[in-house]
Write an enzyme that holds these catalytic residues in place. Structure first.
Site, PDB file in Angstrom:
ATOM      1  N   LYS A 152       0.819  -1.213   0.000  1.00  0.00           N
ATOM      2  CA  LYS A 152       0.000   0.000   0.000  1.00  0.00           C
ATOM      3  C   LYS A 152       0.863   1.279   0.000  1.00  0.00           C
ATOM      4  O   LYS A 152       2.078   1.208   0.234  1.00  0.00           O
ATOM      5  CB  LYS A 152      -0.935  -0.034   1.221  1.00  0.00           C
ATOM      6  CG  LYS A 152      -1.967  -1.175   1.173  1.00  0.00           C
ATOM      7  CD  LYS A 152      -2.936  -1.085   2.359  1.00  0.00           C
ATOM      8  CE  LYS A 152      -3.980  -2.176   2.339  1.00  0.00           C
ATOM      9  NZ  LYS A 152      -4.961  -2.033   3.448  1.00  0.00           N
ATOM     10  N   TYR A 203     -12.388  -2.291  -3.537  1.00  0.00           N
ATOM     11  CA  TYR A 203     -12.896  -2.433  -2.166  1.00  0.00           C
ATOM     12  C   TYR A 203     -14.425  -2.346  -2.102  1.00  0.00           C
ATOM     13  O   TYR A 203     -14.982  -2.019  -1.040  1.00  0.00           O
ATOM     14  CB  TYR A 203     -12.268  -1.366  -1.262  1.00  0.00           C
ATOM     15  CG  TYR A 203     -10.890  -1.733  -0.756  1.00  0.00           C
ATOM     16  CD1 TYR A 203     -10.696  -2.873   0.030  1.00  0.00           C
ATOM     17  CD2 TYR A 203      -9.779  -0.940  -1.034  1.00  0.00           C
ATOM     18  CE1 TYR A 203      -9.435  -3.216   0.510  1.00  0.00           C
ATOM     19  CE2 TYR A 203      -8.511  -1.278  -0.555  1.00  0.00           C
ATOM     20  CZ  TYR A 203      -8.356  -2.420   0.219  1.00  0.00           C
ATOM     21  OH  TYR A 203      -7.110  -2.764   0.712  1.00  0.00           O
ATOM     22  N   PHE A 255     -15.535   3.383   7.240  1.00  0.00           N
ATOM     23  CA  PHE A 255     -14.177   3.779   6.892  1.00  0.00           C
ATOM     24  C   PHE A 255     -13.910   3.760   5.376  1.00  0.00           C
ATOM     25  O   PHE A 255     -12.790   3.984   4.934  1.00  0.00           O
ATOM     26  CB  PHE A 255     -13.153   2.870   7.598  1.00  0.00           C
ATOM     27  CG  PHE A 255     -13.337   1.390   7.326  1.00  0.00           C
ATOM     28  CD1 PHE A 255     -12.832   0.817   6.166  1.00  0.00           C
ATOM     29  CD2 PHE A 255     -14.004   0.590   8.225  1.00  0.00           C
ATOM     30  CE1 PHE A 255     -12.990  -0.536   5.902  1.00  0.00           C
ATOM     31  CE2 PHE A 255     -14.181  -0.779   7.969  1.00  0.00           C
ATOM     32  CZ  PHE A 255     -13.665  -1.332   6.808  1.00  0.00           C
ATOM     33  N   ARG A 270      -1.337 -14.259   4.318  1.00  0.00           N
ATOM     34  CA  ARG A 270      -2.063 -13.658   5.445  1.00  0.00           C
ATOM     35  C   ARG A 270      -1.243 -13.788   6.738  1.00  0.00           C
ATOM     36  O   ARG A 270      -1.206 -12.866   7.556  1.00  0.00           O
ATOM     37  CB  ARG A 270      -3.433 -14.324   5.622  1.00  0.00           C
ATOM     38  CG  ARG A 270      -4.388 -14.158   4.459  1.00  0.00           C
ATOM     39  CD  ARG A 270      -4.967 -12.786   4.302  1.00  0.00           C
ATOM     40  NE  ARG A 270      -5.722 -12.347   5.453  1.00  0.00           N
ATOM     41  CZ  ARG A 270      -6.451 -11.222   5.485  1.00  0.00           C
ATOM     42  NH1 ARG A 270      -6.507 -10.429   4.409  1.00  0.00           N
ATOM     43  NH2 ARG A 270      -7.091 -10.874   6.558  1.00  0.00           N
ATOM     44  N   THR A 285      -4.997  -7.133  10.767  1.00  0.00           N
ATOM     45  CA  THR A 285      -5.361  -5.866  10.104  1.00  0.00           C
ATOM     46  C   THR A 285      -4.876  -4.654  10.896  1.00  0.00           C
ATOM     47  O   THR A 285      -4.358  -3.695  10.312  1.00  0.00           O
ATOM     48  CB  THR A 285      -6.903  -5.790   9.949  1.00  0.00           C
ATOM     49  OG1 THR A 285      -7.358  -6.987   9.304  1.00  0.00           O
ATOM     50  CG2 THR A 285      -7.312  -4.582   9.134  1.00  0.00           C
ATOM     51  N   ASN A 307      -1.917   0.350   6.758  1.00  0.00           N
ATOM     52  CA  ASN A 307      -1.409  -0.912   7.297  1.00  0.00           C
ATOM     53  C   ASN A 307      -0.563  -1.725   6.317  1.00  0.00           C
ATOM     54  O   ASN A 307      -0.513  -2.949   6.373  1.00  0.00           O
ATOM     55  CB  ASN A 307      -2.544  -1.737   7.910  1.00  0.00           C
ATOM     56  CG  ASN A 307      -3.595  -2.140   6.887  1.00  0.00           C
ATOM     57  OD1 ASN A 307      -3.488  -1.796   5.724  1.00  0.00           O
ATOM     58  ND2 ASN A 307      -4.600  -2.871   7.333  1.00  0.00           N
ATOM     59  N   HIS A 309      -2.060  -5.442   1.541  1.00  0.00           N
ATOM     60  CA  HIS A 309      -3.334  -6.142   1.356  1.00  0.00           C
ATOM     61  C   HIS A 309      -3.019  -7.560   0.911  1.00  0.00           C
ATOM     62  O   HIS A 309      -2.059  -7.774   0.176  1.00  0.00           O
ATOM     63  CB  HIS A 309      -4.174  -5.465   0.259  1.00  0.00           C
ATOM     64  CG  HIS A 309      -5.318  -6.336  -0.198  1.00  0.00           C
ATOM     65  ND1 HIS A 309      -6.518  -6.371   0.457  1.00  0.00           N
ATOM     66  CD2 HIS A 309      -5.396  -7.272  -1.198  1.00  0.00           C
ATOM     67  CE1 HIS A 309      -7.309  -7.265  -0.133  1.00  0.00           C
ATOM     68  NE2 HIS A 309      -6.641  -7.827  -1.137  1.00  0.00           N
ATOM     69  N   GLU A 344      -9.672 -10.857  -7.380  1.00  0.00           N
ATOM     70  CA  GLU A 344      -8.712  -9.751  -7.209  1.00  0.00           C
ATOM     71  C   GLU A 344      -7.559  -9.847  -8.211  1.00  0.00           C
ATOM     72  O   GLU A 344      -7.081  -8.831  -8.716  1.00  0.00           O
ATOM     73  CB  GLU A 344      -8.189  -9.754  -5.774  1.00  0.00           C
ATOM     74  CG  GLU A 344      -9.277  -9.371  -4.767  1.00  0.00           C
ATOM     75  CD  GLU A 344      -8.803  -9.401  -3.321  1.00  0.00           C
ATOM     76  OE1 GLU A 344      -7.635  -9.766  -3.072  1.00  0.00           O
ATOM     77  OE2 GLU A 344      -9.609  -9.053  -2.450  1.00  0.00           O
TER      78      GLU A 344
HETATM   79  P1  IDP Z   1      -7.569  -6.995   5.697  1.00  0.00           P
HETATM   80  O1  IDP Z   1      -6.870  -5.970   4.844  1.00  0.00           O
HETATM   81  O2  IDP Z   1      -6.727  -7.416   6.877  1.00  0.00           O
HETATM   82  O3  IDP Z   1      -8.110  -8.148   4.898  1.00  0.00           O
HETATM   83  P2  IDP Z   1     -10.311  -5.992   5.828  1.00  0.00           P
HETATM   84  O4  IDP Z   1     -11.234  -6.239   6.979  1.00  0.00           O
HETATM   85  O5  IDP Z   1     -10.585  -6.707   4.534  1.00  0.00           O
HETATM   86  O6  IDP Z   1      -8.830  -6.273   6.347  1.00  0.00           O
HETATM   87  O7  IDP Z   1     -10.334  -4.428   5.559  1.00  0.00           O
HETATM   88  C1  IDP Z   1      -9.753  -3.872   4.405  1.00  0.00           C
HETATM   89  C2  IDP Z   1      -8.951  -2.664   4.795  1.00  0.00           C
HETATM   90  O8  IDP Z   1      -9.830  -1.661   5.290  1.00  0.00           O
HETATM   91  C3  IDP Z   1      -7.951  -2.899   5.924  1.00  0.00           C
HETATM   92  O9  IDP Z   1      -6.718  -3.409   5.484  1.00  0.00           O
HETATM   93  C4  IDP Z   1      -7.805  -1.512   6.498  1.00  0.00           C
HETATM   94  O10 IDP Z   1      -6.879  -0.758   5.729  1.00  0.00           O
HETATM   95  C5  IDP Z   1      -9.187  -0.940   6.315  1.00  0.00           C
HETATM   96  N1  IDP Z   1      -9.955  -1.096   7.569  1.00  0.00           N
HETATM   97  C6  IDP Z   1     -10.534  -2.222   8.040  1.00  0.00           C
HETATM   98  N2  IDP Z   1     -11.169  -1.994   9.211  1.00  0.00           N
HETATM   99  C7  IDP Z   1     -10.977  -0.691   9.468  1.00  0.00           C
HETATM  100  C8  IDP Z   1     -11.388   0.158  10.560  1.00  0.00           C
HETATM  101  O11 IDP Z   1     -12.072  -0.257  11.498  1.00  0.00           O
HETATM  102  N3  IDP Z   1     -10.991   1.456  10.462  1.00  0.00           N
HETATM  103  C9  IDP Z   1     -10.243   1.945   9.438  1.00  0.00           C
HETATM  104  N4  IDP Z   1      -9.835   1.162   8.405  1.00  0.00           N
HETATM  105  C10 IDP Z   1     -10.197  -0.125   8.423  1.00  0.00           C
END
Ligand code: IDP
Length: 141
Positions: free
Chosen positions: A11, A51, A59, A87, A93, A114, A117, A128
């Protein structure tokens, strides 16, 4: 375990930190191969489409804004159990909850920024990968 392919995105925060190589090394050292890769600037429409499953989440706009804030490195990783392996290497996350030694624990700042992805299941991986890489641009070996 079966040979799988998964979509990985480094990212904008991690690209800006100049750690593409360090992150790719972790995948390679774990036995995953990069079989397609591209540094690209996502458009808003591309990020929203990618997304789309999160479109109703509070968010969503921040996530899309973040994903288009700079270039991303999109890649397809191939190897035994690639989806789960990726993963595991990524970590949780929320980097504060990510296990020590994972990519997110070491390179990510927050749940918004973070670092990486990774596809979460075989079905999402197929969708994807197709989203970013037409079949002809994937080089298995
Ligand atoms: P993942 O990337 O670990 O699979 P997902 O639940 O698919 O997590 O969420 C996609 C992305 O959305 C996350 O990587 C993160 O950047 C963002 N995200 C998820 N939950 C939150 C939140 O509660 N607040 C802000 N951003 C979030």
């Amino acid at each position: 375990m079966a040979i799988e392919r998964t979509l990985s995105i480094i990212k904008p925060d991690a690209v800006a930190k100049n750690v593409i190589g360090q992150i790719v090394s972790r995948f390679e050292n774990a036995g995953l191969k990069v079989v397609a890769a591209r540094l690209t600037q996502l458009s808003r429409a591309e990020a929203e489409g990618f997304y789309a499953v999160h479109a109703a989440r509070p968010f969503f706009k921040d996530l899309v804004d973040f994903m288009i804030s700079g270039p991303v490195f999109v890649q397809v990783l191939e190897g035994e159990g690639a989806i789960l392996k990726n993963r595991d290497l990524m970590g949780a996350t929320d980097p504060k909850k990510a296990e020590k030694g994972t990519i997110r624990a070491d390179f990510a700042e927050s749940i918004d920024a973070n670092a990486v992805h990774g596809s979460d299941a075989a079905e999402t991986a197929a969708v994807e990968i197709a989203y970013f890489f037409p079949a002809l641009n994937v080089y298995s070996r």
